[in-house]
Scaffold this active site. Structure first.
Site, PDB file in Angstrom:
ATOM      1  N   LYS A  51       0.847  -1.205   0.000  1.00 31.47           N
ATOM      2  CA  LYS A  51       0.000   0.000   0.000  1.00 31.47           C
ATOM      3  C   LYS A  51       0.880   1.252   0.000  1.00 31.47           C
ATOM      4  CE  LYS A  51      -0.312  -0.136   5.054  1.00 31.47           C
ATOM      5  NZ  LYS A  51      -1.069  -0.707   6.175  1.00 31.47           N
ATOM      6  N   ARG A  85     -10.351   0.492  15.549  1.00 33.85           N
ATOM      7  CA  ARG A  85     -10.286   1.359  14.383  1.00 33.85           C
ATOM      8  C   ARG A  85     -11.221   0.740  13.348  1.00 33.85           C
ATOM      9  NH1 ARG A  85      -4.480   1.952  11.554  1.00 33.85           N
ATOM     10  NH2 ARG A  85      -5.130  -0.123  10.974  1.00 33.85           N
ATOM     11  N   TYR A 124      18.235  28.974   9.547  1.00 37.53           N
ATOM     12  CA  TYR A 124      17.032  29.658  10.048  1.00 37.53           C
ATOM     13  C   TYR A 124      16.931  29.549  11.574  1.00 37.53           C
ATOM     14  CZ  TYR A 124      15.226  30.010   5.300  1.00 37.53           C
ATOM     15  OH  TYR A 124      15.051  30.312   3.985  1.00 37.53           O
ATOM     16  N   MET A 145      14.086  23.859   3.263  1.00 35.90           N
ATOM     17  CA  MET A 145      13.309  23.205   2.213  1.00 35.90           C
ATOM     18  C   MET A 145      14.178  22.352   1.287  1.00 35.90           C
ATOM     19  SD  MET A 145      10.753  24.890  -0.613  1.00 35.90           S
ATOM     20  CE  MET A 145       9.633  25.599   0.568  1.00 35.90           C
TER      21      MET A 145
END
Ligand code: PLP
Length: 361
Positions: A35, A131, A255, A303
């Site tokens: 999957k 679930r 950053y 990024m």
């Protein structure tokens, strides 16, 4: 191809891991779980590599299964979430797909349908995951309804374990007892075990294993576990240094200035970032390998780039290879240092990253 960031997938490792799973439970068959694009490894390529020996495949939904059928995969394919709509049933029959039935709606759709071909069904019991799955007390009646349908050619009994990755946890024993108690009188093969149960709970093996993450060579146990030591990592995420600089004590990197040098520090800039699927939450100290040797992330992941400590790599230069996870850097170690799991790292590999397939070993 100029940008050096690349995922290399070792199909032979996936085959070896599939054989390892089957070797742990002689006599059992195994659904290779592919999957989510085979956990980011490429469902069609992985299914083709396993087609000759896999007893069956498992995917989440018919869209994923039809992709495999269109690629020529003829093995049995189980849909772990079954049908989402009654209209899907005819497509399932046409493509010879095997739905899981996990709720009363699906049971009604299936019993009312008149598909032109019979199908096999996997009936799921909720033994504590809470679930998907029918309540244990309604399981036998649901089973009887399916068996009475002339268009149902067989029923496999299944459940799913919530805590099999916690060795010895009593919740797993409780789930196994519940399953056994409510399936005891019913005929049909049993399927219980995900990777963690295959590796750690022999009592849960049953007739059909469902290995997922272990096929891709990552341990389902966050930390190391002896039975997972033989798994072979199948995905190597690689890049290269594109910059090297010397910073002095007190200078900050990237950053937010998250990492501040406490001494003169040689810093490498790597051409991979969160837009490639590398976790943005990787903490300072997250392992990477530079030129095959250990290094660590320092500073916030951005990024398209991340920064690493080259203090132990005096000779490292732009162009040198960096492994972000793979055989030198277990994906689980990156995951733990980033508050996630290897499953999410693999499935999060982004479209920007070219994938190359190879057969080693
Ligand atoms: C995804 C899935 C598996 C495989 O789980 P792993 O932990 O990756 O081995 C097995 N069974 C079901 C029902 C699943 O959804």
């Amino acid at each position: 191809m100029a940008r050096p960031t690349l995922a290399r997938i070792d199909l032979e490792a996936i085959r070896a891991n599939y054989r390892l799973a089957k070797g742990l439970a002689p006599g059992a068959r195994a659904l290779a779980v592919v999957k989510a694009d085979a956990y980011g490894h490429g469902a069609v390529m992985v299914a083709r590599a396993l087609a000759a020996e896999a007893d069956a495949f498992a995917v989440a939904c018919s869209e994923e299964a039809l992709e495999l059928r269109e690629a020529g995969i003829q093995n049995r394919i189980v849909l772990l979430q079954g049908m989402f709509h009654p209209n899907e049933l005819e497509d399932l029959a046409r493509a010879a797909l095997t739905p899981v039935v996990h709720n009363r709606e699906q049971l009604d759709w299936l019993c009312r349908a008149r598909p032109h071909r019979p199908l096999e069904v996997w009936l799921k019991m909720d033994t504590g995951m809470h679930r998907l799955g029918l309540a244990p007390t309604e399981f036998a009646a649901a089973h009887a309804r399916l068996v009475a349908c002339t268009h149902v050619s067989g029923v496999v009994l299944m459940t799913h374990l919530a805590r099999a990755d916690e060795p010895g946890h009593p919740a797993t024993a409780t789930q196994l007892q519940c399953f056994e108690a409510h399936a005891r009188r019913l005929p049909g093969a049993r399927s219980i075990a995900n990777s963690a149960a295959i590796l750690g709970w022999p009592a849960a093996h049953g007739d059909w294993l469902r290995p997922g993450i272990m096929l891709y060579g990552a341990s389902p146990f966050g930390e190391s576990h002896p039975s997972a030591a033989a798994l072979r990592p199948a995905m190597l995420l690689e890049s290269r240094l594109i910059g090297v600089r010397e910073l002095t004590r007190g200078e900050a990197i990237g950053y937010g200035g998250r990492f501040v040098c406490t001494r003169p520090t040689r810093v490498g800039v790597v051409a991979a970032g969160y837009a490639d699927g590398y976790p943005r939450h990787a903490r300072d100290g997250t392992p990477v390998a530079v030129n095959g040797g250990p290094s660590r992330v320092i500073g916030r992941v951005s990024m398209d780039m991340l920064t690493v400590d080259l203090s132990e790599h005096r000779d490292a230069r732009p162009g040198d290879p960096v492994q972000l996870w793979g055989d030198l850097v277990p994906a689980n170690r990156v995951a733990v240092a980033s508050d996630t799991i290897a499953y999410q790292l693999f499935t999060g590999l982004s479209r920007r990253v070219p994938v190359s397939y190879e057969k080693t070993g």
